[in-house]
Design a protein around this motif. Sequence first.
Motif, PDB file in Angstrom:
ATOM      1  N   PHE A 178       0.819  -1.212   0.000  1.00  0.00           N
ATOM      2  CA  PHE A 178       0.000   0.000   0.000  1.00  0.00           C
ATOM      3  C   PHE A 178       0.858   1.270   0.000  1.00  0.00           C
ATOM      4  CE2 PHE A 178      -2.861   3.012   2.396  1.00  0.00           C
ATOM      5  CZ  PHE A 178      -3.771   3.198   1.360  1.00  0.00           C
ATOM      6  N   SER A 179       1.966   1.269   0.721  1.00  0.00           N
ATOM      7  CA  SER A 179       2.798   2.474   0.768  1.00  0.00           C
ATOM      8  C   SER A 179       3.326   2.800  -0.627  1.00  0.00           C
ATOM      9  CB  SER A 179       3.927   2.339   1.782  1.00  0.00           C
ATOM     10  OG  SER A 179       4.876   1.414   1.320  1.00  0.00           O
ATOM     11  N   GLY A 180       3.573   1.772  -1.439  1.00  0.00           N
ATOM     12  CA  GLY A 180       3.995   1.986  -2.828  1.00  0.00           C
ATOM     13  C   GLY A 180       2.884   2.643  -3.643  1.00  0.00           C
ATOM     14  N   TRP A 181       1.647   2.182  -3.462  1.00  0.00           N
ATOM     15  CA  TRP A 181       0.527   2.715  -4.237  1.00  0.00           C
ATOM     16  C   TRP A 181       0.197   4.160  -3.838  1.00  0.00           C
ATOM     17  CZ3 TRP A 181      -2.274  -2.423  -2.795  1.00  0.00           C
ATOM     18  CH2 TRP A 181      -1.746  -3.451  -3.587  1.00  0.00           C
ATOM     19  N   LEU A 182       0.452   4.482  -2.565  1.00  0.00           N
ATOM     20  CA  LEU A 182       0.153   5.841  -2.081  1.00  0.00           C
ATOM     21  C   LEU A 182       0.992   6.907  -2.783  1.00  0.00           C
ATOM     22  CD1 LEU A 182      -0.362   5.763   1.797  1.00  0.00           C
ATOM     23  CD2 LEU A 182      -2.041   6.231   0.009  1.00  0.00           C
ATOM     24  N   VAL A 183       2.177   6.509  -3.255  1.00  0.00           N
ATOM     25  CA  VAL A 183       3.039   7.464  -3.957  1.00  0.00           C
ATOM     26  C   VAL A 183       2.295   8.004  -5.178  1.00  0.00           C
ATOM     27  CG1 VAL A 183       5.222   7.740  -5.215  1.00  0.00           C
ATOM     28  CG2 VAL A 183       5.129   6.339  -3.140  1.00  0.00           C
TER      29      VAL A 183
END
Length: 285
Positions: free
Chosen positions: A101-106
Amino acid sequence: RAKKVSKSDYQFYSIELDHAAELRIEQEAAIANALKDSEFIPYYQPVVNAQSFLLEKLEMLARWHHGGKIKGPESFISIAEEANLIDKVSYQLLFQALMDFSGWLVKMPKLVLSVNISVSQLVEPQFMATVLMLLDKNNIPPSNIEIEITESSLASNLDVMKKALIEIQRRGISIAIDDFGTGYSSLSYLKDLNFDTIKVDQKFVADLNENRKKGELALVIVNMAKSLHVNCVAEGVESQEQAKILAEAGCQQLQGYYFSRPKSKLDIDSIITAGLRINQSRTLL
Ligand code: C2E
Ligand code: MG
Ligand code: MG
Ligand code: MG
């Protein structure tokens, strides 16, 4: 009709029990092994804006990859709960999911990740600490996270749950009531608990096809959410007609096979990279 119980009935009964106990021990051992081999994998089902069909939220759904097969949560969540392994299963899933999820938030800073949580975890103080630690480690704002609890779990634990929910919201995490309408609980908790989202159970959404009268219940729930000023998500949307009726009634978000099945991390990667509407072949309503 009174039944005469013979000695052999007792024997039979006790053999049955032994089998059940044996099976349970096997199942628990299988889950312990799966944990060791990191076989619990998060899948994600898109939740879309009811007007634009744009991706707004992902619901994490647990899957067990074992022997070339993918098993759904009904095959392991309740066993893990009874074996006191649900914390470990959940940790394995969240560890991976929050990294994904932290990757997608970028790319999508407003995207929300919704996570299903068992009551036993919610009332366990260590659980929140673990979640907050993982959020911090992955640089994820708590406001991008929603916790889903089923309506049925509220009924028997209202006081303890209430405290836990207040604490979660104090940290900035949102609360959704899942499977709304199936829990047989009193409506009075609605004003008691200050939750953020109601998820209309898929059973009511399914009724939106057949006859108007049965389908009315889905619309009653959508209208109730409106009156309470909480966000409404309809689950199990499988047809354009259902999507249209729900959107027109004022339900803000839709989820279901009509838009997308739960997908692996790699599939979600490509959806987010493409930045498109979910399901391009669907016409807007
Ligand atoms: P839920 O949270 O109500 O999730 C929705 C379920 O409906 C999912 O099943 C999803 O795959 C399915 N679904 C979504 N759209 C449609 C549709 O259009 N038609 C139909 N027929 N079904 C649809 P799944 O993945 O088997 O999950 C079942 C339940 O297991 C979930 O219900 C949730 O309560 C629980 N669960 C899933 N993951 C976890 C987890 O990590 N922890 C805990 N404690 N429970 C979990
Ligand atoms: Mg859910
Ligand atoms: Mg549900
Ligand atoms: Mg459900």
